[in-house]
Write a protein that holds these residues in place. Structure first.
Motif, short mmCIF file in Angstrom:
data_model
loop_
_atom_site.label_atom_id
_atom_site.label_comp_id
_atom_site.label_asym_id
_atom_site.label_seq_id
_atom_site.Cartn_x
_atom_site.Cartn_y
_atom_site.Cartn_z
N SER A 4 0.84 -1.18 0.00
CA SER A 4 0.00 0.00 0.00
C SER A 4 0.88 1.25 0.00
CB SER A 4 -0.91 0.01 1.23
OG SER A 4 -1.63 1.22 1.28
N ASN A 5 0.46 2.25 -0.74
CA ASN A 5 1.12 3.54 -0.68
C ASN A 5 0.17 4.59 -0.08
OD1 ASN A 5 -0.58 3.84 -2.87
ND2 ASN A 5 0.93 4.93 -4.12
N ARG A 6 -0.76 4.13 0.74
CA ARG A 6 -1.73 5.02 1.38
C ARG A 6 -1.07 6.04 2.29
NH1 ARG A 6 -6.26 2.08 4.73
NH2 ARG A 6 -4.45 0.75 4.77
N ASN A 7 0.09 5.68 2.87
CA ASN A 7 0.78 6.61 3.77
C ASN A 7 1.35 7.82 3.03
OD1 ASN A 7 2.66 5.08 2.45
ND2 ASN A 7 4.02 4.83 4.20
N ALA A 9 -0.42 9.59 0.91
CA ALA A 9 -1.57 10.40 0.48
C ALA A 9 -1.40 11.86 0.85
CB ALA A 9 -2.86 9.85 1.08
N ILE A 65 -3.48 6.30 -5.15
CA ILE A 65 -3.40 5.33 -4.06
C ILE A 65 -3.70 3.93 -4.60
CG2 ILE A 65 -4.24 4.68 -1.77
CD1 ILE A 65 -2.82 7.41 -1.91
N GLU A 67 -3.59 -0.22 -3.39
CA GLU A 67 -3.46 -1.17 -2.30
C GLU A 67 -3.66 -2.58 -2.85
OE1 GLU A 67 -5.73 -0.10 1.26
OE2 GLU A 67 -6.06 1.85 0.31
N LYS A 78 -7.18 -2.43 -4.69
CA LYS A 78 -7.89 -1.16 -4.54
C LYS A 78 -7.06 -0.08 -5.21
CE LYS A 78 -9.98 -2.18 -0.07
NZ LYS A 78 -10.05 -1.78 1.35
N ASN A 79 -7.72 0.78 -5.94
CA ASN A 79 -7.04 1.87 -6.64
C ASN A 79 -7.96 3.08 -6.57
OD1 ASN A 79 -5.53 2.07 -9.96
ND2 ASN A 79 -4.82 2.88 -8.05
N ARG A 80 -7.49 4.16 -5.94
CA ARG A 80 -8.36 5.33 -5.79
C ARG A 80 -7.55 6.61 -5.97
NH1 ARG A 80 -7.91 7.71 -0.70
NH2 ARG A 80 -6.76 6.45 0.79
N ILE A 82 -6.80 10.66 -4.80
CA ILE A 82 -6.81 11.41 -3.54
C ILE A 82 -7.98 12.38 -3.49
CG2 ILE A 82 -4.38 11.20 -3.00
CD1 ILE A 82 -4.06 14.05 -4.20
N HIS A 91 -12.23 -1.29 -6.87
CA HIS A 91 -12.06 -2.28 -5.81
C HIS A 91 -12.45 -3.63 -6.38
CE1 HIS A 91 -11.96 -4.03 -1.80
NE2 HIS A 91 -13.07 -4.67 -2.16
#
Length: 158
Positions: A4-7, A9, A65, A67, A78-80, A82, A91
């Motif tokens: 995940s590269n959510r951090n 964001a 993002i 995941e 998951k791909n979203r 920002i 998803h």
């Protein structure tokens, strides 16, 4: 394996905000120059074009993002974006045994992940995810995990 590269964001939000401010100030400076001050000649178009190109490149890179989760019996993608209202988040979750293959396509600064899964209706389905904002290490980890699943599926089918 979880990826995940959510951090990151908050960094993407900062860059997007900075590019938006740069574009707004560029438009304002261009309009002030054209209609009021006339201090800069034809070069004033640079104030307008450069920030808009940078903003377009940021958005054309795709969803920021990504995941991935391969723990358990299912693969979860998951791909979203920002910015929630720009486009719909993706998803997908499916059993590992349905994964046929994958391909990562790189065109200049854009990276896309194409996942091929088996489907009852049409034989196979291709799912597309934007992974431009993943680091090279994250892409390598993703490849390693997907290779492992594809190899396991091929051994079971043979």
């Amino acid at each position: 394996m979880r990826l995940s590269n959510r951090n990151k964001a908050s960094v993407y939000n900062f860059v997007h905000t900075l590019l938006m401010m740069l574009a707004i100030f560029g438009i304002a400076a261009f309009l002030l120059n054209e209609y009021r001050f006339k201090a800069v000649g034809k070069e004033s178009y640079i104030l307008l074009i450069v920030p808009l190109i940078l903003l377009a490149v940021f958005h054309l890179n795709g969803r920021q993002i990504f995941e991935y989760d391969s723990d358990g019996e299912a693969l979860n993608f998951k791909n979203r974006n920002i910015i929630p209202f720009v486009d719909r988040p993706l998803h997908d979750e499916f059993p590992k045994y349905k994964l046929i293959g994958y391909e990562i396509v790189r065109i200049f600064f854009v990276k896309r992940l194409y996942i091929t899964i088996s489907s009852k209706n049409s034989g196979s389905t291709i799912l597309k995810y934007e992974i431009s904002y993943l680091s090279q290490k994250e892409v390598n980890d993703l490849k390693l995990s997907l290779n492992k699943v594809v190899k396991t599926n091929k051994e079971k089918n043979d």
